[in-house]
Design a protein around this motif. Structure first.
Motif, PDB file in Angstrom:
ATOM      1  N   VAL A  17       0.945  -5.993   1.822  1.00 50.21           N
ATOM      2  CA  VAL A  17       0.110  -6.802   2.169  1.00 50.21           C
ATOM      3  C   VAL A  17       1.139  -7.821   3.315  1.00 50.21           C
ATOM      4  O   VAL A  17       0.507  -8.211   4.384  1.00 50.21           O
ATOM      5  CB  VAL A  17       0.247  -8.080   1.097  1.00 50.21           C
ATOM      6  CG1 VAL A  17      -0.642  -9.266   1.366  1.00 50.21           C
ATOM      7  CG2 VAL A  17      -0.811  -7.317  -0.122  1.00 50.21           C
ATOM      8  N   GLU A  18       2.198  -7.931   2.885  1.00 53.44           N
ATOM      9  CA  GLU A  18       3.098  -8.832   4.068  1.00 53.44           C
ATOM     10  C   GLU A  18       3.736  -8.231   5.321  1.00 53.44           C
ATOM     11  O   GLU A  18       3.747  -8.537   6.252  1.00 53.44           O
ATOM     12  CB  GLU A  18       4.382  -9.630   3.240  1.00 53.44           C
ATOM     13  CG  GLU A  18       3.824 -10.539   2.116  1.00 53.44           C
ATOM     14  CD  GLU A  18       4.941 -11.298   1.515  1.00 53.44           C
ATOM     15  OE1 GLU A  18       6.036 -11.567   2.087  1.00 53.44           O
ATOM     16  OE2 GLU A  18       4.600 -11.952   0.279  1.00 53.44           O
ATOM     17  N   ARG A  19       4.000  -6.895   5.048  1.00 53.61           N
ATOM     18  CA  ARG A  19       4.689  -5.998   5.984  1.00 53.61           C
ATOM     19  C   ARG A  19       3.847  -4.840   6.504  1.00 53.61           C
ATOM     20  O   ARG A  19       4.306  -4.271   7.447  1.00 53.61           O
ATOM     21  CB  ARG A  19       5.758  -5.453   5.512  1.00 53.61           C
ATOM     22  CG  ARG A  19       7.004  -6.521   4.946  1.00 53.61           C
ATOM     23  CD  ARG A  19       8.482  -6.077   4.698  1.00 53.61           C
ATOM     24  NE  ARG A  19       9.071  -7.167   4.116  1.00 53.61           N
ATOM     25  CZ  ARG A  19      10.408  -6.714   3.818  1.00 53.61           C
ATOM     26  NH1 ARG A  19      11.074  -5.629   4.291  1.00 53.61           N
ATOM     27  NH2 ARG A  19      11.193  -7.797   3.300  1.00 53.61           N
ATOM     28  N   GLY A  20       2.640  -4.899   6.034  1.00 54.99           N
ATOM     29  CA  GLY A  20       1.675  -3.943   6.607  1.00 54.99           C
ATOM     30  C   GLY A  20       2.098  -2.345   6.475  1.00 54.99           C
ATOM     31  O   GLY A  20       1.956  -1.542   7.040  1.00 54.99           O
ATOM     32  N   ALA A  21       2.915  -2.106   5.308  1.00 55.98           N
ATOM     33  CA  ALA A  21       3.290  -0.644   5.150  1.00 55.98           C
ATOM     34  C   ALA A  21       2.315   0.395   4.970  1.00 55.98           C
ATOM     35  O   ALA A  21       1.342  -0.103   4.269  1.00 55.98           O
ATOM     36  CB  ALA A  21       4.271  -0.630   4.217  1.00 55.98           C
ATOM     37  N   ALA A  22       2.415   1.448   5.638  1.00 58.44           N
ATOM     38  CA  ALA A  22       1.504   2.341   5.556  1.00 58.44           C
ATOM     39  C   ALA A  22       1.328   3.083   4.236  1.00 58.44           C
ATOM     40  O   ALA A  22       2.262   2.947   3.587  1.00 58.44           O
ATOM     41  CB  ALA A  22       1.463   3.501   6.718  1.00 58.44           C
ATOM     42  N   ALA A  23       0.387   3.861   4.098  1.00 60.60           N
ATOM     43  CA  ALA A  23       0.023   4.212   2.796  1.00 60.60           C
ATOM     44  C   ALA A  23       1.193   5.650   2.539  1.00 60.60           C
ATOM     45  O   ALA A  23       1.774   5.678   1.258  1.00 60.60           O
ATOM     46  CB  ALA A  23      -1.311   5.187   2.578  1.00 60.60           C
ATOM     47  N   ASN A  24       1.460   6.139   3.502  1.00 63.54           N
ATOM     48  CA  ASN A  24       2.808   7.313   3.301  1.00 63.54           C
ATOM     49  C   ASN A  24       3.986   6.657   3.222  1.00 63.54           C
ATOM     50  O   ASN A  24       4.877   7.208   2.407  1.00 63.54           O
ATOM     51  CB  ASN A  24       2.638   8.119   4.659  1.00 63.54           C
ATOM     52  CG  ASN A  24       1.532   9.185   4.647  1.00 63.54           C
ATOM     53  OD1 ASN A  24       0.693   9.350   3.853  1.00 63.54           O
ATOM     54  ND2 ASN A  24       1.290   9.688   5.766  1.00 63.54           N
ATOM     55  N   THR A  25       4.165   5.183   3.824  1.00 62.79           N
ATOM     56  CA  THR A  25       5.323   4.515   3.670  1.00 62.79           C
ATOM     57  C   THR A  25       5.586   4.129   2.186  1.00 62.79           C
ATOM     58  O   THR A  25       6.688   4.249   1.821  1.00 62.79           O
ATOM     59  CB  THR A  25       5.659   3.631   4.623  1.00 62.79           C
ATOM     60  OG1 THR A  25       5.577   4.063   5.955  1.00 62.79           O
ATOM     61  CG2 THR A  25       6.908   2.837   4.310  1.00 62.79           C
ATOM     62  N   LEU A  26       4.627   3.538   1.541  1.00 58.20           N
ATOM     63  CA  LEU A  26       4.340   3.101   0.421  1.00 58.20           C
ATOM     64  C   LEU A  26       4.692   4.352  -0.643  1.00 58.20           C
ATOM     65  O   LEU A  26       5.605   3.924  -1.677  1.00 58.20           O
ATOM     66  CB  LEU A  26       3.039   2.355   0.004  1.00 58.20           C
ATOM     67  CG  LEU A  26       2.935   0.925   0.751  1.00 58.20           C
ATOM     68  CD1 LEU A  26       1.494   0.585   0.556  1.00 58.20           C
ATOM     69  CD2 LEU A  26       3.749   0.103   0.461  1.00 58.20           C
ATOM     70  N   ALA A  27       4.162   5.417  -0.586  1.00 63.31           N
ATOM     71  CA  ALA A  27       4.428   6.650  -1.435  1.00 63.31           C
ATOM     72  C   ALA A  27       5.971   7.077  -1.272  1.00 63.31           C
ATOM     73  O   ALA A  27       6.510   7.375  -2.454  1.00 63.31           O
ATOM     74  CB  ALA A  27       3.381   7.796  -1.066  1.00 63.31           C
ATOM     75  N   ALA A  28       6.419   6.901  -0.210  1.00 63.82           N
ATOM     76  CA  ALA A  28       7.908   7.356  -0.073  1.00 63.82           C
ATOM     77  C   ALA A  28       8.619   6.154  -0.784  1.00 63.82           C
ATOM     78  O   ALA A  28       9.654   6.574  -1.480  1.00 63.82           O
ATOM     79  CB  ALA A  28       8.343   7.415   1.524  1.00 63.82           C
ATOM     80  N   TYR A  29       8.415   4.917  -0.498  1.00 61.26           N
ATOM     81  CA  TYR A  29       9.136   3.936  -1.449  1.00 61.26           C
ATOM     82  C   TYR A  29       9.083   4.087  -2.933  1.00 61.26           C
ATOM     83  O   TYR A  29       9.873   4.085  -3.767  1.00 61.26           O
ATOM     84  CB  TYR A  29       8.753   2.623  -1.052  1.00 61.26           C
ATOM     85  CG  TYR A  29       8.960   2.128   0.232  1.00 61.26           C
ATOM     86  CD1 TYR A  29      10.256   2.171   0.903  1.00 61.26           C
ATOM     87  CD2 TYR A  29       7.922   1.239   0.827  1.00 61.26           C
ATOM     88  CE1 TYR A  29      10.590   1.753   2.268  1.00 61.26           C
ATOM     89  CE2 TYR A  29       8.374   0.769   2.333  1.00 61.26           C
ATOM     90  CZ  TYR A  29       9.612   0.815   2.686  1.00 61.26           C
ATOM     91  OH  TYR A  29       9.917   0.319   3.862  1.00 61.26           O
TER      92      TYR A  29
END
Length: 297
Positions: A17-29
């Motif tokens: 929400v705040e940093r606009g991370a993409a779906a692939n980035t969130l999956a990696a996190y």
């Protein structure tokens, strides 16, 4: 504990929400955090010595993979402190691998020309697959689009009068990308023969569904074309053509800040990787333009 109370889920929601991370980035996190949690147990309460023990668990990782996992955990612990879920930040105990960002694989101007020449010759047949491939190639090399940005372009993004595409990039960030005369011509030819699922909203629709051409299929098409153009297919990919776009623009005198905008980089440090390819031109520039260059010794 409900999902909304889980610090890991709250962290991922914040990144989205705040940093606009993409779906692939969130999956990696998520993978990084869940992997560390499997090794340590309770991540929220882990102390410095526990984090130090991750070195043994991650001993077989490359320096780049280790750096990414440590970065994820540092951001996670920073979030916990900001949210009042911890009073201290144990992340300094994490290993700090020294990594050098790899230089991008490059195609020379001559190799790109050979690539385009074969694609143009095949498109003369008027067959839809060949015309589509030329349009894809012109946008990759002519506009520097990422593979995901390209294949997911909506039909509405095609310019009517203004020579720009409206692109939604990483993290949902939007930017305008110039479309060259060549690319506009290739797009016009593609729109005249465009095939796919009827009513599809995408510029490059898939025949098999209401979706769009996949990144994997784009990758395959480029490698098949590389073979026909007598290029090593291992050296060709959508990202390599994006690198060629950036490198050749910089060689032609493009400003680094302009290049950052065109590529959609959030940080100019990412764009600066391309400066390595043009050292000869930069030396010539200093010799020709620096005030001391006009003084005789």
């Amino acid at each position: 504990m409900t999902q909304g109370d889980d610090p890991l889920e709250r962290f991922l929601s914040m990144m989205a929400v705040e940093r606009g991370a993409a779906a692939n980035t969130l999956a990696a996190y998520r993978r990084d955090l869940e992997g560390a949690q499997a090794a340590l147990g309770d991540l929220v309460r882990a102390d410095g010595p526990r984090l130090e023990s991750l070195s043994a668990h991650w001993s077989d990782l490359s320096a780049a993979s280790l750096a990414r996992k440590c970065s994820t955990l540092r951001q996670f612990y920073g979030f916990l402190v900001d949210e009042g879920l911890r009073e201290d930040d144990p992340s300094p105990a994490l290993p700090r691998p020294r990594t050098r960002r790899p230089l991008p694989r490059l195609l020379s101007r001559e190799e790109v020309t050979r690539f385009l020449t074969v694609a143009e010759a095949e498109a003369e047949s008027g067959e839809a697959p060949a015309v589509r491939l030329l349009a894809l190639l012109e946008l990759l090399y002519g506009s520097g689009l990422r593979a995901t940005e390209l294949v997911s372009l909506p039909l509405a993004a095609v310019p009517r009068d203004a020579p720009f595409l409206h692109v939604r990039g990483k993290g949902g960030q939007q930017r305008m990308v110039p479309v060259s005369t060549r690319a506009r011509q290739a797009l016009s030819r593609w729109l005249a023969v465009r095939v796919g699922t009827p009513g599809s909203k995408f510029l490059f629709p898939s025949r098999a569904s209401t979706g769009h051409l996949t990144r994997i299929r784009l990758f395959q098409l480029l490698r098949e074309l590389a073979i026909r153009a007598d290029l090593d297919p291992e050296r060709v990919s959508p990202h390599v053509l994006r690198h060629a776009f950036a490198t050749h623009l910089l060689e032609g005198g493009a400003d680094l800040r302009v290049l950052q905008t065109l590529l959609g980089h959030a940080d100019i440090a990412t764009t600066q990787i391309y400066t390595h390819v043009d050292s000869a031109r930069l030396i010539e520039l200093v010799n020709a333009r620096h005030p001391l260059a006009r003084r005789t010794s």
